[in-house]
Design a protein around this motif. Structure first.
Motif, PDB file in Angstrom:
ATOM      1  N   GLY A  46      66.137  82.938  42.437  1.00 32.12           N
ATOM      2  CA  GLY A  46      67.036  82.061  41.755  1.00 32.12           C
ATOM      3  C   GLY A  46      67.381  80.854  42.504  1.00 32.12           C
ATOM      4  N   ILE A  47      68.731  80.319  42.477  1.00 30.64           N
ATOM      5  CA  ILE A  47      69.045  78.937  43.382  1.00 30.64           C
ATOM      6  C   ILE A  47      68.944  79.183  44.609  1.00 30.64           C
ATOM      7  CG2 ILE A  47      71.307  77.721  43.707  1.00 30.64           C
ATOM      8  CD1 ILE A  47      72.523  78.244  40.805  1.00 30.64           C
ATOM      9  N   GLY A  48      69.464  80.540  45.226  1.00 29.07           N
ATOM     10  CA  GLY A  48      69.039  80.637  46.816  1.00 29.07           C
ATOM     11  C   GLY A  48      67.884  80.506  47.161  1.00 29.07           C
ATOM     12  N   TYR A  49      66.931  81.016  46.467  1.00 25.37           N
ATOM     13  CA  TYR A  49      65.264  80.633  46.875  1.00 25.37           C
ATOM     14  C   TYR A  49      65.065  79.330  46.496  1.00 25.37           C
ATOM     15  CZ  TYR A  49      60.302  82.180  46.804  1.00 25.37           C
ATOM     16  OH  TYR A  49      58.939  82.491  47.234  1.00 25.37           O
ATOM     17  N   ASP A  50      65.439  78.667  45.789  1.00 24.30           N
ATOM     18  CA  ASP A  50      65.145  77.177  45.668  1.00 24.30           C
ATOM     19  C   ASP A  50      65.608  76.188  46.607  1.00 24.30           C
ATOM     20  OD1 ASP A  50      64.247  77.646  42.933  1.00 24.30           O
ATOM     21  OD2 ASP A  50      65.795  76.800  41.808  1.00 24.30           O
ATOM     22  N   ALA A  51      67.024  76.964  47.168  1.00 23.98           N
ATOM     23  CA  ALA A  51      67.701  76.054  48.239  1.00 23.98           C
ATOM     24  C   ALA A  51      67.007  76.193  49.360  1.00 23.98           C
ATOM     25  CB  ALA A  51      69.028  76.690  48.329  1.00 23.98           C
ATOM     26  N   VAL A  52      66.390  77.302  49.905  1.00 23.48           N
ATOM     27  CA  VAL A  52      65.971  77.501  51.182  1.00 23.48           C
ATOM     28  C   VAL A  52      64.668  76.631  51.304  1.00 23.48           C
ATOM     29  CG1 VAL A  52      67.208  79.668  51.801  1.00 23.48           C
ATOM     30  CG2 VAL A  52      64.986  79.772  50.563  1.00 23.48           C
ATOM     31  N   GLU A  53      64.051  76.818  50.220  1.00 23.72           N
ATOM     32  CA  GLU A  53      62.776  76.024  49.836  1.00 23.72           C
ATOM     33  C   GLU A  53      62.970  74.521  50.043  1.00 23.72           C
ATOM     34  OE1 GLU A  53      58.485  76.325  46.787  1.00 23.72           O
ATOM     35  OE2 GLU A  53      61.033  76.046  45.957  1.00 23.72           O
ATOM     36  N   ARG A  54      63.986  73.993  49.554  1.00 29.25           N
ATOM     37  CA  ARG A  54      64.313  72.660  49.789  1.00 29.25           C
ATOM     38  C   ARG A  54      64.646  72.223  51.366  1.00 29.25           C
ATOM     39  NH1 ARG A  54      69.267  69.453  46.437  1.00 29.25           N
ATOM     40  NH2 ARG A  54      69.012  67.510  47.201  1.00 29.25           N
ATOM     41  N   MET A  55      65.407  73.292  51.703  1.00 29.74           N
ATOM     42  CA  MET A  55      65.538  72.998  53.224  1.00 29.74           C
ATOM     43  C   MET A  55      64.354  73.320  54.134  1.00 29.74           C
ATOM     44  SD  MET A  55      68.951  75.255  53.116  1.00 29.74           S
ATOM     45  CE  MET A  55      69.779  75.026  54.942  1.00 29.74           C
ATOM     46  N   GLY A  56      63.199  73.611  53.497  1.00 31.62           N
ATOM     47  CA  GLY A  56      61.880  73.686  54.460  1.00 31.62           C
ATOM     48  C   GLY A  56      61.828  75.015  55.207  1.00 31.62           C
ATOM     49  N   LEU A  57      62.755  76.160  54.577  1.00 31.45           N
ATOM     50  CA  LEU A  57      62.740  77.344  55.344  1.00 31.45           C
ATOM     51  C   LEU A  57      62.252  78.475  54.781  1.00 31.45           C
ATOM     52  CD1 LEU A  57      66.540  77.032  56.672  1.00 31.45           C
ATOM     53  CD2 LEU A  57      64.602  76.371  57.883  1.00 31.45           C
ATOM     54  N   LEU A  58      61.493  78.081  53.516  1.00 29.49           N
ATOM     55  CA  LEU A  58      61.178  79.232  53.049  1.00 29.49           C
ATOM     56  C   LEU A  58      59.684  80.010  53.618  1.00 29.49           C
ATOM     57  CD1 LEU A  58      61.005  81.052  50.252  1.00 29.49           C
ATOM     58  CD2 LEU A  58      59.447  79.046  49.204  1.00 29.49           C
ATOM     59  N   GLY A  95      57.624  85.898  40.426  1.00 31.10           N
ATOM     60  CA  GLY A  95      57.261  85.699  41.914  1.00 31.10           C
ATOM     61  C   GLY A  95      57.946  85.124  42.940  1.00 31.10           C
ATOM     62  N   ARG A  96      59.149  84.318  42.744  1.00 32.42           N
ATOM     63  CA  ARG A  96      60.078  83.587  43.221  1.00 32.42           C
ATOM     64  C   ARG A  96      61.105  84.497  43.959  1.00 32.42           C
ATOM     65  NH1 ARG A  96      59.051  78.460  44.009  1.00 32.42           N
ATOM     66  NH2 ARG A  96      61.585  77.768  44.321  1.00 32.42           N
ATOM     67  N   MET A  97      60.864  85.620  44.708  1.00 32.59           N
ATOM     68  CA  MET A  97      61.796  86.512  45.309  1.00 32.59           C
ATOM     69  C   MET A  97      61.372  87.342  46.592  1.00 32.59           C
ATOM     70  SD  MET A  97      63.576  90.015  43.225  1.00 32.59           S
ATOM     71  CE  MET A  97      62.214  91.125  43.940  1.00 32.59           C
ATOM     72  N   ALA A  98      62.278  87.375  47.478  1.00 27.84           N
ATOM     73  CA  ALA A  98      61.987  87.960  48.625  1.00 27.84           C
ATOM     74  C   ALA A  98      63.320  88.833  49.149  1.00 27.84           C
ATOM     75  CB  ALA A  98      61.922  86.954  49.917  1.00 27.84           C
ATOM     76  N   SER A  99      62.785  90.021  49.519  1.00 25.01           N
ATOM     77  CA  SER A  99      63.934  90.999  50.049  1.00 25.01           C
ATOM     78  C   SER A  99      64.076  90.757  51.632  1.00 25.01           C
ATOM     79  CB  SER A  99      63.437  92.485  49.876  1.00 25.01           C
ATOM     80  OG  SER A  99      63.300  92.729  48.372  1.00 25.01           O
ATOM     81  N   LEU A 100      65.336  90.554  51.968  1.00 26.11           N
ATOM     82  CA  LEU A 100      65.363  90.018  53.385  1.00 26.11           C
ATOM     83  C   LEU A 100      66.807  90.473  53.865  1.00 26.11           C
ATOM     84  CD1 LEU A 100      64.811  86.215  52.664  1.00 26.11           C
ATOM     85  CD2 LEU A 100      63.625  87.495  54.527  1.00 26.11           C
ATOM     86  N   ALA A 101      66.828  90.840  55.244  1.00 29.58           N
ATOM     87  CA  ALA A 101      68.048  91.489  55.816  1.00 29.58           C
ATOM     88  C   ALA A 101      69.138  90.039  55.893  1.00 29.58           C
ATOM     89  CB  ALA A 101      67.993  91.852  57.287  1.00 29.58           C
TER      90      ALA A 101
END
Length: 303
Positions: A46-58, A95-101
């Motif tokens: 969701g918004i978190g995924y979009d945010a890290v993508e915008r930050m260039g960290l995805l 498809g826009r989801m990742a499981s992370l610590a």
């Protein structure tokens, strides 16, 4: 502006990233002596995924994700009684989801600061003096500083919230349960990619395989099974967990036995933070410090 952020977790590091990019002078303060490790695995979407993508960290975060295949619910004898494939969640997220610590997310955000944000590790804000035109910030160790804005990104038990808004008891709404988590190496049995969980009345216990043959355990216990106040020391917390979970079924006894292999156990109440305002003068709150919801409380295992 000169901005002090208390807390170098996900919220604090992300805010520092954007404020520095906008040209502000940021000081990040973290009570722990280094970035925190471990913590529960959460789904970034969701918004978190979009945010890290915008930050260039995805791309960096996708390389750190835990690829799971299934969530499996079992009975006290280990027999499968429910669950679903991980592909269901991935499909819902398109498809826009990742499981992370949580710690991997926080560390990736912090690394993106590229040493352009001053950080004080092993320190915390001791006092705040809002003087109208600025805030005088006193630290436990470092010399005092003047700031234009102070941000509390320091979690459920926020020091900044306590100093500026009042005691935690005014804003915390306990939800009647505690959560615990810890990691060990070499635990067996182990099913790669499968999150396995068991529920007994008032109690929940699960294991999740991580990289490098490590396993993360997650326990939720209603307060009535804990027998009173929770001790602050490690030994007391282990004893409280053992008293609540021993003999509940499935692998509970073996999982409790793994506590002997670690001296780091996250153990805290599940609570909400409810406030009418997150801003007071030149002091503001973000993240769990401002509005810790139940889902965030369940995933605070790295705080």
């Amino acid at each position: 502006m000169r901005i002090v952020i208390n807390g170098a977790g996900i919220a604090g590091s992300a805010l520092a990233f954007w404020l520095r990019r906008l040209g502000h002078e940021v000081l990040l303060v973290e009570h722990a002596p280094r970035l925190r490790e471990g913590g529960f695995v959460v789904n970034l979407w969701g918004i978190g995924y979009d945010a890290v993508e915008r930050m260039g960290l995805l791309p960096k975060l996708l390389a750190l994700q835990h690829v799971g295949s299934e969530l499996r619910m079992v009975d006290r004898h280990g027999r499968t009684r429910g669950g679903y494939p991980a592909s269901v969640l991935l499909k819902l997220a398109k498809g826009r989801m990742a499981s992370l610590a949580r710690s991997d997310i926080a560390a990736t955000l912090y690394s993106a600061l590229d040493d352009q944000v001053e950080t004080l590790f092993g320190d915390s804000i001791r006092a705040l003096h809002d003087e109208g035109a600025s805030v005088r910030v006193e630290f436990e160790r470092a010399l005092a500083r003047e700031a234009d804005l102070v941000i509390g990104a320091d979690g459920l038990h926020s020091r900044v919230r306590q100093l500026a808004f009042g005691p935690q008891s005014q804003f915390e709404y306990p939800l009647g349960a505690h959560v615990a988590s810890w990691e060990v190496s070499g635990y067996r049995p182990r099913e790669e990619g499968i999150y396995v969980a068991y529920t007994a009345p008032g109690r929940y216990i699960a294991r999740c395989p991580l990289r490098d043959d490590r396993t993360l355990f997650f326990v939720l216990v209603r307060n009535e099974y804990l027998g009173g106040a929770i001790p602050e020391n490690h030994e007391g917390r282990v004893a409280a967990l053992a008293g609540a979970m021993t003999g509940t079924g499935w692998e509970s006894d073996a999982i409790l036995g793994s506590l002997a292999l670690t001296d780091t156990v996250y153990f805290d109440s599940i609570s909400q933070i409810r406030m009418d305002s997150w801003l007071k003068g030149r002091v503001a709150l973000i993240g769990d410090a401002a509005s810790c919801p139940p889902s965030s409380a369940l995933n605070r295992a790295s705080d």
